[in-house]
Design a protein around this motif. Structure first.
Motif, short mmCIF file in Angstrom:
data_model
loop_
_atom_site.label_atom_id
_atom_site.label_comp_id
_atom_site.label_asym_id
_atom_site.label_seq_id
_atom_site.Cartn_x
_atom_site.Cartn_y
_atom_site.Cartn_z
N ARG A 1 -5.34 8.79 -17.30
CA ARG A 1 -3.47 8.69 -17.40
C ARG A 1 -2.82 7.88 -17.07
NH1 ARG A 1 -0.96 13.59 -18.74
NH2 ARG A 1 1.66 12.80 -19.55
N LYS A 2 -1.51 7.78 -17.61
CA LYS A 2 -1.23 6.15 -17.18
C LYS A 2 0.16 6.86 -16.56
CE LYS A 2 -2.00 2.90 -19.73
NZ LYS A 2 -1.36 2.12 -21.77
N LEU A 3 0.73 6.26 -15.13
CA LEU A 3 1.90 6.76 -14.23
C LEU A 3 2.57 5.89 -13.71
CD1 LEU A 3 1.45 6.69 -11.02
CD2 LEU A 3 -0.39 8.95 -11.55
N ILE A 4 3.73 6.31 -12.96
CA ILE A 4 4.41 5.18 -12.25
C ILE A 4 4.40 5.73 -11.07
CG2 ILE A 4 7.23 4.27 -12.11
CD1 ILE A 4 6.68 4.33 -15.46
N ALA A 5 4.58 4.98 -9.82
CA ALA A 5 4.55 5.85 -9.26
C ALA A 5 5.28 4.11 -7.59
CB ALA A 5 2.94 5.83 -8.44
N SER A 6 6.31 5.79 -7.04
CA SER A 6 7.11 4.42 -5.44
C SER A 6 6.62 5.06 -4.56
CB SER A 6 9.09 4.79 -5.99
OG SER A 6 8.50 4.35 -7.27
N GLY A 7 7.17 4.72 -3.66
CA GLY A 7 6.79 4.62 -1.80
C GLY A 7 6.32 3.02 -1.27
N ARG A 8 6.30 3.50 -0.22
CA ARG A 8 5.61 2.25 0.87
C ARG A 8 4.63 2.49 0.93
NH1 ARG A 8 9.40 0.02 4.74
NH2 ARG A 8 10.41 2.19 4.43
N ILE A 9 4.18 0.94 0.74
CA ILE A 9 2.60 0.55 0.11
C ILE A 9 2.21 0.58 2.01
CG2 ILE A 9 0.90 -1.48 0.57
CD1 ILE A 9 1.81 0.11 -2.27
N SER A 10 0.77 0.71 2.47
CA SER A 10 0.46 1.02 3.79
C SER A 10 -0.41 -0.20 3.81
CB SER A 10 0.25 1.89 4.40
OG SER A 10 -0.50 3.07 4.08
N LEU A 11 -1.94 -0.58 4.37
CA LEU A 11 -3.00 -1.00 4.17
C LEU A 11 -4.15 -0.07 5.19
CD1 LEU A 11 -2.56 -4.70 4.76
CD2 LEU A 11 -3.20 -3.80 2.36
N SER A 12 -5.01 0.39 4.61
CA SER A 12 -6.41 0.72 5.21
C SER A 12 -7.34 0.73 4.88
CB SER A 12 -5.60 3.16 4.67
OG SER A 12 -6.89 3.52 5.73
N ARG A 13 -7.76 0.97 5.63
CA ARG A 13 -9.17 -0.53 5.63
C ARG A 13 -8.75 -1.16 4.87
NH1 ARG A 13 -11.04 5.35 4.56
NH2 ARG A 13 -11.40 6.28 6.63
N GLY A 14 -8.73 -1.91 4.63
CA GLY A 14 -8.38 -3.21 4.15
C GLY A 14 -7.69 -2.86 2.31
N ARG A 15 -7.58 -1.64 2.35
CA ARG A 15 -6.99 -1.47 0.69
C ARG A 15 -5.57 -0.64 0.68
NH1 ARG A 15 -10.14 -0.63 -3.64
NH2 ARG A 15 -8.78 0.95 -4.74
N ARG A 16 -4.90 -0.92 -0.27
CA ARG A 16 -3.00 -1.19 0.00
C ARG A 16 -3.43 0.96 -0.29
NH1 ARG A 16 -3.98 -5.30 -3.06
NH2 ARG A 16 -2.58 -7.43 -2.31
N VAL A 17 -2.97 0.90 -0.57
CA VAL A 17 -2.31 2.65 -0.03
C VAL A 17 -1.07 3.28 -0.17
CG1 VAL A 17 -3.10 5.15 0.76
CG2 VAL A 17 -4.55 2.96 1.36
N LEU A 18 -1.07 3.94 -1.11
CA LEU A 18 0.36 4.79 -1.68
C LEU A 18 0.14 6.27 -1.26
CD1 LEU A 18 2.61 3.49 -4.93
CD2 LEU A 18 3.33 3.45 -2.74
N PHE A 19 0.44 6.98 0.56
CA PHE A 19 0.63 8.29 0.60
C PHE A 19 1.70 9.28 -0.29
CE2 PHE A 19 -1.91 6.47 4.02
CZ PHE A 19 -2.85 7.31 3.58
N ASN A 20 1.98 9.81 -0.78
CA ASN A 20 2.58 10.96 -1.17
C ASN A 20 3.76 10.45 -1.84
OD1 ASN A 20 1.74 13.21 -0.04
ND2 ASN A 20 2.15 13.14 1.70
N PRO A 21 3.49 8.99 -3.26
CA PRO A 21 4.86 8.72 -3.31
C PRO A 21 5.39 9.72 -4.71
CG PRO A 21 2.45 8.72 -4.42
CD PRO A 21 2.25 8.87 -3.14
N LYS A 22 6.30 9.30 -4.94
CA LYS A 22 7.26 9.63 -5.83
C LYS A 22 6.80 9.45 -6.86
CE LYS A 22 11.64 8.42 -5.19
NZ LYS A 22 12.69 8.26 -5.51
N TYR A 23 5.95 10.02 -7.77
CA TYR A 23 4.87 9.73 -9.43
C TYR A 23 5.95 10.03 -10.87
CZ TYR A 23 3.24 14.36 -9.47
OH TYR A 23 2.61 15.43 -9.81
N GLU A 24 5.42 9.57 -11.83
CA GLU A 24 6.02 9.82 -13.02
C GLU A 24 5.38 10.12 -14.20
OE1 GLU A 24 9.14 7.68 -16.61
OE2 GLU A 24 9.95 7.79 -14.57
N LEU A 25 4.80 11.19 -14.63
CA LEU A 25 3.60 10.83 -15.82
C LEU A 25 3.83 9.62 -17.32
CD1 LEU A 25 1.99 14.38 -15.00
CD2 LEU A 25 0.86 12.40 -14.47
N ARG A 26 3.09 9.63 -17.46
CA ARG A 26 3.84 8.24 -18.68
C ARG A 26 2.97 9.13 -19.88
NH1 ARG A 26 4.05 2.97 -17.96
NH2 ARG A 26 4.94 2.61 -20.14
N PRO A 27 4.12 8.69 -20.89
CA PRO A 27 3.65 10.33 -22.12
C PRO A 27 2.32 10.05 -22.84
CG PRO A 27 5.57 9.02 -21.96
CD PRO A 27 5.45 8.65 -21.44
#
Length: 116
Positions: free
Chosen positions: A86-112
């Protein structure tokens, strides 16, 4: 034409995802820095339920052709529409966890589904 014929399917899909991120005005995941507020788009590669500190957490890997990041919804076991492919758009603040980028509880929009 020869380049497209000799390029793997995965490379072609990555290129298409990168172009989609650029045309939608989103930040490329590969350009995201720690603590930056971003809007990213891409395709979900995997979706798993993985508890964190005893709390259910739905985790998904979002890929946009440049890099991947983990999208985590804490306290959720499932979300309708959040599934691999599924494609989506997500918004939020990036954090790094164990060297990986993570978005916690982002606002999101599913693409049609029609756009996929």
């Amino acid at each position: 034409m020869l380049d497209r014929l000799s390029t793997s399917q995965e490379d072609l899909e990555s290129e298409e995802l990168r172009e989609d991120a650029e045309t939608s005005g989103c930040t490329k995941i590969g350009d995201c820095q720690d603590r930056q507020i971003v809007t990213v788009t891409g395709t979900l590669r995997t979706v798993t339920l993985r508890p964190r500190a005893g709390v259910p957490a739905l985790e998904a890997e979002l890929f946009d052709g440049s890099a991947a990041l983990d999208v985590v919804w804490l306290g959720r076991r499932s979300i309708v529409g959040i599934e691999p492919g599924r494609k989506l758009i997500a918004s939020g603040r990036i954090s790094l966890s164990r060297g990986r980028r993570v978005l916690f509880n982002p606002k999101y929009e599913l693409r049609p589904l029609g756009r996929e």
